[in-house]
Design an enzyme around this catalytic site. Structure first.
Site, PDB file in Angstrom:
ATOM      1  N   HIS A  64      12.573   4.417  10.005  1.00  0.00           N
ATOM      2  CA  HIS A  64      13.582   3.688   9.215  1.00  0.00           C
ATOM      3  C   HIS A  64      13.065   3.418   7.813  1.00  0.00           C
ATOM      4  CE1 HIS A  64      11.050   0.299  10.313  1.00  0.00           C
ATOM      5  NE2 HIS A  64      11.679  -0.430   9.429  1.00  0.00           N
ATOM      6  N   LYS A  93       5.243  -5.282  13.259  1.00  0.00           N
ATOM      7  CA  LYS A  93       4.300  -5.994  12.390  1.00  0.00           C
ATOM      8  C   LYS A  93       4.683  -5.813  10.920  1.00  0.00           C
ATOM      9  CE  LYS A  93       0.375  -5.212  14.136  1.00  0.00           C
ATOM     10  NZ  LYS A  93      -0.897  -4.592  14.540  1.00  0.00           N
ATOM     11  N   LYS A 105       0.645   5.279  14.883  1.00  0.00           N
ATOM     12  CA  LYS A 105      -0.720   5.040  15.389  1.00  0.00           C
ATOM     13  C   LYS A 105      -1.293   6.354  15.876  1.00  0.00           C
ATOM     14  CE  LYS A 105      -3.428   1.439  15.948  1.00  0.00           C
ATOM     15  NZ  LYS A 105      -3.352   0.211  15.115  1.00  0.00           N
ATOM     16  N   SER A 361      -3.694  -2.856   3.355  1.00  0.00           N
ATOM     17  CA  SER A 361      -3.545  -1.400   3.261  1.00  0.00           C
ATOM     18  C   SER A 361      -2.376  -1.059   2.342  1.00  0.00           C
ATOM     19  CB  SER A 361      -3.271  -0.799   4.641  1.00  0.00           C
ATOM     20  OG  SER A 361      -4.476  -0.542   5.307  1.00  0.00           O
TER      21      SER A 361
END
Ligand code: NAD
Length: 468
Positions: A64, A93, A105, A361
């Site tokens: 998205h 998150k 991930k 990050s």
């Protein structure tokens, strides 16, 4: 009935929250499922000349928003299910802390202690090559970061390999975060997740009525805590907690656990482990019968910072902590979550609490794309404006600031100041937002976090016109 997998558990938690929303079922399904999972196998030539097949995965949970973002872990327990679960947590998150990425991930199924440094480098470079070829890596598509078993060095190898194959030399630096400083990394990234954990716990402990409900006073000063896993996240979280006056009373590592109700000195524990290879037999501390026993120690705050599935329906009834601060991803299973909530234990959930890593990050990615260090253009200007202001105050009042005060106060913000302050603002803002949902809906913090994330991802899909 088979034991629920990690991804099942994440989805059970999702469904608990989804029941509090009014989104159509199809949209909820689209948010929940994992958009793509790439399983790859490649050969590693070991140092002794033998060939071993290495198995790895990269999951892209939600497109998205692009790029998708999430760490790469090296652990023997890695599986397709695990990376899908972790990529889903990344989506939620990022939404909670308003970082404009989808979740991803990756994982390599190895016990890194069984491999030499040269072998780890070959694995990392080959993985990078494979991901690049399949368009599972790139500044605008998929941006990995460190996770369990990886760090800045692996990120540097990923960058170097990606740059070799990429046709995009200008933005290649932004293909991965958590890099060393000399390779486009950002100050404060290494400790960011641990620092974020500290900000989150501090914020939770500052709310008087919540602490009263737990029979605790506000603030971190004097609160006892136990940490499981003294790696990147656990060590830094414990360091900031200790600096804020909390008392470390127990540590669990892979080799066992230690306890001292009067307090352990974190630096001493770490030095002892570096010197002896183990946290055990530390003078003044008691060895516990097992590593997992540390989770059941009496303390105010328990910080699991190792791996998922540590607190289960089996040990949840024996947990003595009043607060569980989920520094690791998925340390509490869905069954344990229900038991702990029933027992009135406050769980600060992973989808909020360990978001400091992805937040910084994001700052690193922005820095790489803008090709300038934060503060570089403004630091000196800010400093001289502040000095002029303070001198004007002196002139107006006819009084002088004591020696050193002007230099101290006038200090312009450098990159680290800006990163830490951006992280603090993010964690405080996100906690307040999630807590407000908790209070308004009468749910726990995890359900509130999921509701917050689901609403934000749903909005993005609706804005894209996918579900008119
Ligand atoms: P790490 O590899 O630096 O450290 C993990 C530590 O846990 C190691 O010291 C390991 O020996 C220890 N450990 C492993 N199994 C254990 C057990 N059963 N009992 C006690 N100790 C054990 O990893 P990390 O980067 O600190 O990640 C830890 C957790 O935090 C993971 O769940 C990861 O997904 C999550 N996380 C990490 C980051 C990050 O920025 N690194 C960001 C968000 C979430």
């Amino acid at each position: 009935m088979s034991t629920p997998t990690f991804f099942d558990d994440v989805n059970r938690m999702f469904e608990r929250a989804a029941a509090h929303t009014t989104h159509p079922r199809g949209l909820l399904d689209q948010i929940k499922i994992c958009n793509g999972l790439y399983q790859l196998e490649f050969p590693l030539k070991r140092d002794d000349g033998s060939i071993q097949v290495i198995r790895a995965w990269r999951a892209q949970h939600s497109h998205h928003k692009l790029p998708v973002k999430g760490g790469i872990r090296y652990a023997p327990t890695v599986s397709g299910d695990e990376v899908m679960a972790l990529s889903a947590l990344m989506t939620y998150k990022c939404a909670i802390v308003n970082v404009p990425f989808g979740g991803a991930k990756g994982g390599v199924q190895i016990d890194r202690r069984q491999y030499s440094e040269a072998e780890i480098e070959r694995i990392t470079r080959r993985l990078t090559y494979e991901l690049t070829r399949k368009n599972f890596l790139g500044p605008g598509t998929d941006v990995p970061a460190p996770d369990y078993g990886t760090g800045a060095r692996e990120m540097a190898w990923i960058l170097d390999t990606y740059r070799t194959f990429s046709n995009d030399p200008l933005d290649a630096l932004a293909c991965v975060t958590g890099k060393p400083l000399g390779q486009g990394g950002i100050r404060g990234r290494t400790e960011a997740t641990g620092r974020g954990v500290y900000f989150g716990v501090r914020e939770a402990c500052s709310v008087k009525e919540d602490m009263q409900a737990l029979g605790l006073t506000t603030g971190l000063e004097g609160k006892t805590f136990v940490v499981q896993g003294l790696g990147n996240v656990g060590y830094h979280a414990a360091r900031f907690m200790e600096e804020a006056g909390a008392v470390l009373v127990g540590v669990a590592e892979i080799e066992g656990a230690i306890h001292n109700p009067n307090g352990l000195d974190l630096a001493t524990v770490r030095r002892h482990r570096q010197e002896t290879g183990s946290i055990l037999d530390l003078p003044g501390a008691t060895n516990l019968p097992s590593s997992a026993a540390a989770l059941e120690l009496p303390c105010d705050i328990l910080i699991p910072a190792a791996l998922e599935g540590q607190i289960t329906a089996d040990n949840a009834p024996r947990i003595q902590a009043r607060i569980i601060a989920e520094a690791a991803n998925g340390p509490v299973t869905a069954d344990a979550d229900a038991i702990l909530n029933e027992r009135g234990i406050l769980i600060i959930p992973d989808i909020f609490l360990n978001a400091g890593g992805v937040t910084v990050s994001y700052f690193e990615w922005l820095r790489n794309l803008s090709h300038v260090r934060f503060g570089r253009l403004s630091k000196r200007f800010e400093q001289s404006s502040n000095v002029r202001l303070l001198r004007a105050v002196e002139q107006l009042t006819g009084r002088h600031f004591p020696d050193g005060v002007v230099e101290d106060v006038a200090h312009g913000a450098d990159e680290e100041d800006l990163v830490n302050s951006g992280l603090e603002e993010t964690m405080i803002g996100a906690y307040q937002e999630v807590r407000e949902i908790k209070a308004r809906r009468g749910v726990d913090l995890r359900v509130a976090g999921f509701i917050n994330a689901i609403d934000k991802v749903a909005l993005a899909y609706l804005e894209l016109g996918i579900f008119p």
